[in-house]
Design a protein around this motif. Sequence first.
Motif, PDB file in Angstrom:
ATOM      1  N   THR A 100       0.836  -1.197   0.000  1.00 14.44           N
ATOM      2  CA  THR A 100       0.000   0.000   0.000  1.00 14.44           C
ATOM      3  C   THR A 100       0.875   1.252   0.000  1.00 14.44           C
ATOM      4  OG1 THR A 100      -1.435  -1.297   1.453  1.00 14.44           O
ATOM      5  CG2 THR A 100      -2.146   0.914   0.927  1.00 14.44           C
ATOM      6  N   MET A 101       1.730   1.345  -1.006  1.00  9.40           N
ATOM      7  CA  MET A 101       2.616   2.485  -1.165  1.00  9.40           C
ATOM      8  C   MET A 101       2.006   3.508  -2.128  1.00  9.40           C
ATOM      9  SD  MET A 101       5.420   1.914   0.603  1.00  9.40           S
ATOM     10  CE  MET A 101       6.551   3.080  -0.185  1.00  9.40           C
ATOM     11  N   PHE A 102       2.381   4.755  -1.948  1.00  7.34           N
ATOM     12  CA  PHE A 102       2.042   5.774  -2.937  1.00  7.34           C
ATOM     13  C   PHE A 102       3.152   6.798  -2.997  1.00  7.34           C
ATOM     14  CE2 PHE A 102       0.320   7.606   0.936  1.00  7.34           C
ATOM     15  CZ  PHE A 102       0.509   8.977   0.806  1.00  7.34           C
ATOM     16  N   ARG A 103       3.102   7.630  -4.035  1.00  3.86           N
ATOM     17  CA  ARG A 103       4.173   8.591  -4.261  1.00  3.86           C
ATOM     18  C   ARG A 103       3.600   9.928  -4.708  1.00  3.86           C
ATOM     19  NH1 ARG A 103       8.736   8.437  -9.036  1.00  3.86           N
ATOM     20  NH2 ARG A 103       9.620   6.822  -7.750  1.00  3.86           N
ATOM     21  N   VAL A 104       4.195  11.009  -4.222  1.00  3.36           N
ATOM     22  CA  VAL A 104       3.937  12.351  -4.748  1.00  3.36           C
ATOM     23  C   VAL A 104       5.285  12.929  -5.158  1.00  3.36           C
ATOM     24  CG1 VAL A 104       1.776  12.857  -3.565  1.00  3.36           C
ATOM     25  CG2 VAL A 104       3.928  13.238  -2.370  1.00  3.36           C
ATOM     26  N   SER A 105       5.319  13.595  -6.297  1.00  2.00           N
ATOM     27  CA  SER A 105       6.583  14.092  -6.845  1.00  2.00           C
ATOM     28  C   SER A 105       6.444  15.527  -7.301  1.00  2.00           C
ATOM     29  CB  SER A 105       7.037  13.234  -8.034  1.00  2.00           C
ATOM     30  OG  SER A 105       7.150  11.879  -7.692  1.00  2.00           O
ATOM     31  N   ALA A 106       7.535  16.264  -7.173  1.00  2.00           N
ATOM     32  CA  ALA A 106       7.635  17.616  -7.717  1.00  2.00           C
ATOM     33  C   ALA A 106       8.690  17.608  -8.814  1.00  2.00           C
ATOM     34  CB  ALA A 106       8.025  18.605  -6.626  1.00  2.00           C
ATOM     35  N   TYR A 107       8.352  18.157  -9.963  1.00  2.00           N
ATOM     36  CA  TYR A 107       9.263  18.232 -11.094  1.00  2.00           C
ATOM     37  C   TYR A 107       9.830  19.649 -11.158  1.00  2.00           C
ATOM     38  CZ  TYR A 107       7.532  13.703 -12.582  1.00  2.00           C
ATOM     39  OH  TYR A 107       7.218  12.365 -12.635  1.00  2.00           O
ATOM     40  N   MET A 108      11.121  19.753 -10.876  1.00  2.00           N
ATOM     41  CA  MET A 108      11.768  21.046 -10.760  1.00  2.00           C
ATOM     42  C   MET A 108      12.167  21.582 -12.142  1.00  2.00           C
ATOM     43  SD  MET A 108      11.464  20.902  -7.531  1.00  2.00           S
ATOM     44  CE  MET A 108      12.204  22.466  -7.086  1.00  2.00           C
ATOM     45  N   LEU A 434      -0.273   5.930  -7.309  1.00  2.00           N
ATOM     46  CA  LEU A 434      -0.635   4.856  -6.380  1.00  2.00           C
ATOM     47  C   LEU A 434       0.130   3.604  -6.769  1.00  2.00           C
ATOM     48  CD1 LEU A 434      -4.509   5.277  -6.040  1.00  2.00           C
ATOM     49  CD2 LEU A 434      -2.762   5.932  -4.383  1.00  2.00           C
ATOM     50  N   GLY A 435       0.726   2.956  -5.788  1.00  2.00           N
ATOM     51  CA  GLY A 435       1.503   1.764  -6.065  1.00  2.00           C
ATOM     52  C   GLY A 435       0.628   0.588  -6.445  1.00  2.00           C
ATOM     53  N   SER A 438      -2.233  -6.143  -5.108  1.00  2.00           N
ATOM     54  CA  SER A 438      -2.321  -7.512  -5.605  1.00  2.00           C
ATOM     55  C   SER A 438      -3.539  -7.793  -6.466  1.00  2.00           C
ATOM     56  CB  SER A 438      -2.305  -8.482  -4.423  1.00  2.00           C
ATOM     57  OG  SER A 438      -3.337  -8.176  -3.500  1.00  2.00           O
ATOM     58  N   LYS A 439      -4.655  -7.096  -6.262  1.00  2.00           N
ATOM     59  CA  LYS A 439      -5.880  -7.441  -6.985  1.00  2.00           C
ATOM     60  C   LYS A 439      -6.322  -6.360  -7.966  1.00  2.00           C
ATOM     61  CE  LYS A 439      -6.674 -11.352  -4.797  1.00  2.00           C
ATOM     62  NZ  LYS A 439      -5.538 -11.346  -3.898  1.00  2.00           N
ATOM     63  N   THR A 440      -6.408  -5.101  -7.508  1.00  2.00           N
ATOM     64  CA  THR A 440      -6.919  -4.044  -8.371  1.00  2.00           C
ATOM     65  C   THR A 440      -5.844  -3.638  -9.371  1.00  2.00           C
ATOM     66  OG1 THR A 440      -8.268  -3.259  -6.545  1.00  2.00           O
ATOM     67  CG2 THR A 440      -8.001  -1.775  -8.401  1.00  2.00           C
ATOM     68  N   ASN A 441      -6.103  -3.896 -10.650  1.00  2.00           N
ATOM     69  CA  ASN A 441      -5.079  -3.705 -11.665  1.00  2.00           C
ATOM     70  C   ASN A 441      -4.978  -2.287 -12.191  1.00  2.00           C
ATOM     71  OD1 ASN A 441      -4.335  -6.372 -11.592  1.00  2.00           O
ATOM     72  ND2 ASN A 441      -5.858  -6.992 -13.102  1.00  2.00           N
ATOM     73  N   ILE A 442      -5.986  -1.453 -11.967  1.00  2.00           N
ATOM     74  CA  ILE A 442      -5.994  -0.101 -12.531  1.00  2.00           C
ATOM     75  C   ILE A 442      -6.173   0.920 -11.419  1.00  2.00           C
ATOM     76  CG2 ILE A 442      -7.213   1.511 -14.032  1.00  2.00           C
ATOM     77  CD1 ILE A 442      -7.957  -0.840 -15.793  1.00  2.00           C
ATOM     78  N   LYS A 443      -5.218   1.835 -11.318  1.00  2.00           N
ATOM     79  CA  LYS A 443      -5.297   2.902 -10.328  1.00  2.00           C
ATOM     80  C   LYS A 443      -5.027   4.217 -11.032  1.00  2.00           C
ATOM     81  CE  LYS A 443      -4.039   0.094  -6.343  1.00  2.00           C
ATOM     82  NZ  LYS A 443      -5.319   0.262  -5.673  1.00  2.00           N
TER      83      LYS A 443
END
Length: 488
Positions: A100-108, A434-435, A438-443
């Motif tokens: 249950t990982m997720f990421r937020v990124s800033a593009y400089m 969203l990382g 195991s089951k939900t293939n589309i985020k």
Amino acid sequence: MSKKKKGVGASVPAPKLQAFLHRIFYRVQLPKKETKAMKEDFLRLLAFYAEKGMDADAIEARIGDDILGTFYRPASPGEWYRLDSAAKVYPLSMTHTHGTMFRVSAYMKETVEPAVLQVALLSVLKRFPLFSTAMKRGVFWHYFDAVRCRFPVRPEKEPPCSCIFLGGRQTPCFRVLYHKKRIALEIFHVLTDGTGAVTFLKCLVREYLRLLGIHVAEGLPSLDESPHPAETENAFSYAEKQKKGTGFLQRLAIQPGAGKKKRRETRILHFIMPTDGLLAASKKEEATVTAFLTSCITKAVRETVDFARPEESIQVQVPVNMRRFYPTRSLRNFSLYAVVSTPYKVQDRAEMLAEAKRQLREQTEPDSLARMLYSANQMATNPFVRIMPLGLKGYVLKKIYGVLGEKVLSGTLSNLGKVDEDFGDHVQFFDFVLGETSKTNIKCTLVSYQNTAVLTVTDSLLETRFQESLARSLREAAVPFYIEGVTE
């Protein structure tokens, strides 16, 4: 003759800068190994400034004597945090490959300078002590134990949102990565939700820019002020007892890619579009951006599935930020979920949009939200569940989560909304990923900054029919976009 600091590649600073470093570190009381590593971080920063032609006075003024404050001392034995009500299920349902990982990124605008980013992270952590923790196992629940150490920034080498293997005495629930112009914050959902993560990232970016001599985004929490206790509260305690809660969604959903024995590596595609173009398309259809995109996703899922029974439904999960409805400063998890369910027999996107608008409106009414909040808080406060040993809790919840948790969903759309702070043209845009689970293939996720909105699709399907259908829906709605992405 100048001497070289082993492993640092910078000359020993002049006596004035040595005295400056002493003023920074005289309140640091960590083990020698940690203190040495932090001093080397500052030496790299000094070397970076020296290469830019800055003198000692300018360097001191830029960094500031109090950049570390009094934070880097051994944590108090009583400094620990309970998990919030939503977070308690995450460590019990995780596996070694899906966390249950997720990421937020800033593009400089410019390439990221690692030496500057590292010191910025050391500075920001003192304002967000919840992040300076490691998750531990208790008798009945997991908890966060305070940690005082150097958390490193690292070049990005692993696939996005790779699982964090918890268990180390000082293993944090987050990581900060950099790659070319991107600063990425990856977090295990047990620590916080999208709102908390974006707040931390924005403060990190602001401090990074400050150390580069750029002052921006004055509206963010000051790093000089003490953390407010309300920022770490379990906001689910706002739940009031209801006569009837909202039960779990029991009906299984159509699964894109169901029956496929093979899955490809995770694919991440960013649909980058002007925010005003997306808003105009939604307004034209008299819908919110979330409802409009939910209908596009529903349509794309339907066109991805080869066969389904007419009575089956496409069910799209839409997280709801409860801070919009309950006054709290909490930076921990405080989101619930609406689920838009559309029968497979519905083919027209206009009908799908009507369903999305109706169901989102009904599920975000005050009474409905109060029932959801009560239900979400019930698990943590139920006396029987509370006294159940942690090992048994894990077994029971993994069974429930494995049977129902994601099989009731066809996909997810999480809209973080707009990043309001002004970083000028020093930040190009943000994205939100969203990382894989195991089951939900589309985020799908959405975040916007200034006039750039980024809709991200994460999937592991063999084909690209979902993305192709989503692109068609955007074109038909006259939303201009271009696609960037990576396959890891």
